[in-house]
Design a protein around this motif. Structure first.
Motif, mmCIF file in Angstrom:
data_model
loop_
_atom_site.group_PDB
_atom_site.id
_atom_site.type_symbol
_atom_site.label_atom_id
_atom_site.label_comp_id
_atom_site.label_asym_id
_atom_site.label_seq_id
_atom_site.Cartn_x
_atom_site.Cartn_y
_atom_site.Cartn_z
ATOM 1 N N LEU A 139 11.042 -22.995 -9.858
ATOM 2 C CA LEU A 139 9.893 -22.389 -11.373
ATOM 3 C C LEU A 139 9.544 -20.505 -10.824
ATOM 4 C CD1 LEU A 139 7.046 -24.771 -11.650
ATOM 5 C CD2 LEU A 139 8.856 -24.217 -13.740
ATOM 6 N N HIS A 148 6.967 -17.726 -12.222
ATOM 7 C CA HIS A 148 6.359 -18.922 -12.103
ATOM 8 C C HIS A 148 5.633 -19.098 -13.786
ATOM 9 C CE1 HIS A 148 3.416 -22.798 -11.429
ATOM 10 N NE2 HIS A 148 4.478 -23.098 -10.176
ATOM 11 N N PRO A 149 5.926 -20.040 -14.595
ATOM 12 C CA PRO A 149 5.137 -20.053 -16.489
ATOM 13 C C PRO A 149 3.426 -19.852 -15.954
ATOM 14 C CG PRO A 149 6.513 -21.505 -16.249
ATOM 15 C CD PRO A 149 6.237 -21.261 -14.924
ATOM 16 N N ASP A 150 3.043 -20.470 -15.013
ATOM 17 C CA ASP A 150 1.511 -21.089 -14.682
ATOM 18 C C ASP A 150 1.155 -19.257 -13.728
ATOM 19 O OD1 ASP A 150 1.214 -23.032 -16.158
ATOM 20 O OD2 ASP A 150 2.168 -24.530 -14.450
ATOM 21 N N THR A 189 11.372 -17.134 -21.007
ATOM 22 C CA THR A 189 10.753 -16.933 -22.012
ATOM 23 C C THR A 189 9.714 -15.523 -21.033
ATOM 24 O OG1 THR A 189 10.318 -18.980 -23.600
ATOM 25 C CG2 THR A 189 8.820 -16.797 -23.752
ATOM 26 N N LEU A 240 9.739 -15.655 -17.747
ATOM 27 C CA LEU A 240 8.911 -17.024 -16.894
ATOM 28 C C LEU A 240 10.027 -18.276 -17.518
ATOM 29 C CD1 LEU A 240 5.249 -16.500 -18.175
ATOM 30 C CD2 LEU A 240 6.260 -15.660 -16.222
ATOM 31 N N ASN A 241 10.134 -18.967 -15.671
ATOM 32 C CA ASN A 241 10.821 -20.720 -16.387
ATOM 33 C C ASN A 241 10.342 -21.384 -17.303
ATOM 34 O OD1 ASN A 241 13.053 -19.254 -15.151
ATOM 35 N ND2 ASN A 241 12.236 -19.325 -13.266
ATOM 36 N N THR A 242 9.285 -20.752 -18.624
ATOM 37 C CA THR A 242 9.145 -21.622 -19.237
ATOM 38 C C THR A 242 9.418 -22.988 -19.419
ATOM 39 O OG1 THR A 242 10.117 -20.814 -21.458
ATOM 40 C CG2 THR A 242 7.468 -20.023 -20.962
ATOM 41 N N SER A 294 10.072 -24.986 -16.952
ATOM 42 C CA SER A 294 8.795 -26.434 -16.009
ATOM 43 C C SER A 294 8.239 -26.929 -17.553
ATOM 44 C CB SER A 294 7.323 -25.214 -16.890
ATOM 45 O OG SER A 294 5.641 -25.601 -17.087
ATOM 46 N N GLU A 295 8.501 -26.912 -18.632
ATOM 47 C CA GLU A 295 8.466 -28.404 -19.373
ATOM 48 C C GLU A 295 9.363 -29.738 -19.082
ATOM 49 O OE1 GLU A 295 10.318 -26.594 -23.190
ATOM 50 O OE2 GLU A 295 8.739 -25.424 -23.415
#
Length: 481
Positions: A74, A229-231, A298, A301-303, A306-307
């Motif tokens: 991530l 990291h998406p977060d 996206t 970020l590694n969205t 993450s999903e």
């Protein structure tokens, strides 16, 4: 994919070069090993080197180098650096010394080894620490597979008792109970090498699937040297804790004594302990590459990854196997997410039994005495298995790396006493102290302080630990003066 190939080459080269430096520093010899000298037919049993390597790999791996590496992805391909250099300079060193120090002390469990070199207070701390960690590991690696089995049966339209996760949890715990007290060569020594091979084949299938599919490209470190990291979780020290077994893991030190009690020669340690950690590092590197290559990015970020991870570790592993290997990957994924964690879980409980046996000086030659320890251990495991899975896993991750820190300091004190180069363990011990302490102060499940407080406090504590160690090494000189 240049950076991936470079990291892979460094890992393999690290085994032959730095692994040899570590081995020469320890200096194994031709003394009689505990497996030969004690040989009780239960825990002390001589096994061939190839079996030792594969069983050690499976014991220390489980889902660690798979799911931990995917979670680490991530943050982007920067995780390749930690997997590579962490494995060579920290994980491999940690695993080698935890195994060889046990070897030199009659196959003693890691808590007893720490007590020999760090004192009785630390021995008692490690006894409690390691038993708690091992019960958590065994439980986590029972609940996960039980849930997946129910999911798979539910997809086939099966209902009733077979679709009840409670039923499968007790089935797995029953297997743990049997595997925990019978001779190590009855199940573990015979079947686990096959599962170890499957773990390696699964990783090879994933990387071949990535290389042969033009739609997948492993991103380069230098063009993605950012926090993806998406977060927005910070790289330090969350990534280092998350990857865990893919680079270094204190859990490994609880498993190494199992194989230390089965080695015919000390010179097998390089291949069995350092080699198994490098193999795990390679597996982790491959799964981290899959996490970086297979899913959409996206806004940097590694969205996409993450999903997928939000659906659970089993679903994420299944998805990677399907995308890279097709229908063959389904069978391998089932082995990976059901069998591998179970095989790590039962050896975790076995190690817990040995820790308690060493602690209370209970001889393990007779079945009745082994049962005295197995029954309460599995009872506690059954209780923990009904707690929140996510909470147990989060506490395991920090406990895991803190244990690795303590073991590295133990190895440093051993090397000091032997008048050998203790910096090969003291440097990674200091680094892991900073990682563990920083995480403890800033993680939500721990103290939850802001990074502005946690970072300097964690680094100061790591420097303090190093200072205490240096002071301890100077103490004999001061007494002599």
């Amino acid at each position: 994919m240049i950076s991936f190939i470079i990291c892979l080459a460094l890992l393999i080269g690290g085994y032959f070069v730095y692994g040899k430096v570590v081995e020469n520093t320890f200096a194994p010899d031709d003394r009689e090993t505990p497996a030969v000298r004690i040989n009780d037919g239960v825990d002390y049993v001589v096994m061939p080197q190839w079996k030792l390597f594969l069983v050690q790999l499976l014991n220390i791996a489980g889902l660690g180098p798979i799911f931990g590496a995917m979670q680490g992805a991530l943050w982007g391909p920067v995780v390749f650096l930690w997997i590579t250099f962490g494995t060579i300079f920290a994980g491999g060193v940690h695993d080698y010394f935890s195994g060889m120090l046990s070897e030199r002390n009659d196959g003693a469990s890691i808590s007893e080894v720490c007590g020999i070199y760090l004192g009785n207070v630390m021995k008692n701390v490690m006894r409690v620490f390691s038993v708690v960690l091992l019960v958590m590991v065994g439980t986590v690696f029972a609940v996960g597979p039980a849930g997946l089995i129910v999911t798979l049966l539910g997809n086939k339209g099966i209902t009733g008792l077979l679709a009840n996760p409670e039923f499968w949890l007790w089935i797995i715990l029953l297997y743990y109970f049997i595997a925990t007290f019978i001779s190590i060569d009855k199940i573990i020594g015979r079947i686990y090498p096959l599962f170890g091979i499957c773990l390696i084949i699964m990783a090879l299938g994933v990387i071949i699937g990535i290389f042969t599919n033009p739609n997948y490209t492993i991103p380069e470190i230098w063009s993605h040297f950012t926090n993806m990291h998406p977060d927005g979780k910070p790289i330090w020290s969350f990534m280092f804790i998350t990857v865990a077994c893919g680079a270094i893991s204190g859990f490994h030190s609880t498993q190494s004594p199992l194989m230390a009690r089965c080695m015919k020669s000390e010179k097998q340690g390089h291949f069995v302990f350092y080699g198994a950690m490098v193999a795990e590092g390679v597996i982790a590197l491959i799964w981290a590459a899959a996490g970086c290559a297979l899913y959409k990015v996206t806004g940097g970020l590694n969205t996409g990854l993450s999903e997928v991870l939000a659906n659970g570790q089993s679903a994420a592993i299944y998805d990677v196997c399907i995308k890279t290997m097709g229908s063959i990957g389904v069978a391998l994924a089932m082995i990976g997410v059901i069998v591998c964690p179970i095989t790590s879980g039962d050896t975790a409980f076995r190690s817990a039994r040995l820790v308690l046996a060493d602690w209370f000086k209970i001889d393990q030659n007779k079945i009745q005495k082994r049962l005295i320890l197995c029954v309460p251990l599995l009872a506690v495991g059954a209780f923990v298995g009904h707690l929140d899975y996510a909470i147990v896993w989060r506490y395991f991750s920090w406990t895991n790396q803190t244990l690795a820190m303590i073991v590295l300091w133990t190895a440093s004190m051993y090397l000091f006493r032997e008048k050998k180069n203790y910096w090969i363990t003291a440097v990674p011990a200091t680094f892991m102290s900073a990682v563990s302490m920083t995480y403890f102060f800033c993680a939500d499940e721990c103290l939850g302080f802001p990074t502005a407080v946690a970072y300097p406090v964690g680094i100061i504590l790591a420097a303090l630990f190093l200072g205490i160690f240096i002071w301890a090494t100077r103490k004999p000189a001061r007494k002599q003066a």
